[in-house]
Design a protein around this motif. Structure first.
Motif, short mmCIF file in Angstrom:
data_model
loop_
_atom_site.label_atom_id
_atom_site.label_comp_id
_atom_site.label_asym_id
_atom_site.label_seq_id
_atom_site.Cartn_x
_atom_site.Cartn_y
_atom_site.Cartn_z
N PHE A 147 0.47 4.48 -2.25
CA PHE A 147 0.36 5.82 -1.68
C PHE A 147 1.47 6.75 -2.18
CE2 PHE A 147 -2.09 3.88 2.00
CZ PHE A 147 -3.28 4.51 1.68
N SER A 148 2.65 6.17 -2.46
CA SER A 148 3.77 6.98 -2.94
C SER A 148 3.51 7.60 -4.31
CB SER A 148 5.05 6.14 -3.00
OG SER A 148 5.52 5.89 -1.69
N ALA A 207 0.28 4.03 4.84
CA ALA A 207 0.40 2.57 4.67
C ALA A 207 0.41 1.87 6.02
CB ALA A 207 1.67 2.25 3.88
N LEU A 233 1.47 10.69 -2.64
CA LEU A 233 1.95 11.34 -1.42
C LEU A 233 3.48 11.30 -1.38
CD1 LEU A 233 -0.41 9.64 1.21
CD2 LEU A 233 -0.62 11.96 0.31
N SER A 271 0.83 -1.20 0.00
CA SER A 271 0.00 0.00 0.00
C SER A 271 0.87 1.26 0.00
CB SER A 271 -0.99 -0.01 1.17
OG SER A 271 -0.34 0.05 2.40
N ARG A 272 2.04 1.22 0.63
CA ARG A 272 2.94 2.38 0.60
C ARG A 272 3.39 2.66 -0.84
NH1 ARG A 272 7.27 3.57 -1.58
NH2 ARG A 272 8.15 1.58 -1.00
N ALA A 287 3.35 8.74 2.87
CA ALA A 287 2.95 7.43 2.36
C ALA A 287 3.26 6.33 3.38
CB ALA A 287 3.64 7.13 1.03
#
Length: 128
Positions: free
Chosen positions: A18-19, A31, A22, A14-15, A27
């Protein structure tokens, strides 16, 4: 180990997502929240089967323990990415490697925190 590994994988995956929208620092935090909820659900369902605590109480304790763990994760991830890797010259997969180390660091402290606080057997704490 399996449930923690699944939660860690979801955290890292998920990071990466998100990266895309974000900064790395944010992130990692976003995450972590996804990974924490995943870890709670899996731990409650498959690891700490004997807990007598309510979902509300155990999740509150779980979140409290994770405040320390998210700090560890964030500091290690940012520290490795921003200070260590530039010093040693790592250039490939910097975000992935730094975040992976950050996720691994609080594994032991979190397990014992959850075992003895989040999901402790309240019946064994009764006084005689």
């Amino acid at each position: 180990m399996i449930t923690g590994g699944i939660a860690a994988l979801i955290n890292i995956t998920s990071r990466i997502g998100f990266s895309q929208v974000l900064r790395f620092e944010l992130a990692v935090l976003a995450a972590y929240a996804i990974g924490m909820v995943t870890a709670y659900v899996l731990a409650r369902r498959y690891v700490f089967l004997q807990t007598q605590q309510s979902v509300k109480r155990s999740f509150a304790a779980f979140a409290l323990i994770n405040l320390a763990a998210v700090l560890q994760t964030w500091l290690v991830s940012i520290g490795i990415r921003s200070w260590l890797f530039p010093i040693i010259g790592v250039a490939a997969l910097v975000d992935l490697i730094a975040h992976s180390f950050g996720v691994v660091v609080p594994v032991v402290t979190s397990f014992f925190g959850h075992k003895y606080v989040s999901f402790r057997d309240v019946s064994s704490n009764r006084r005689i």
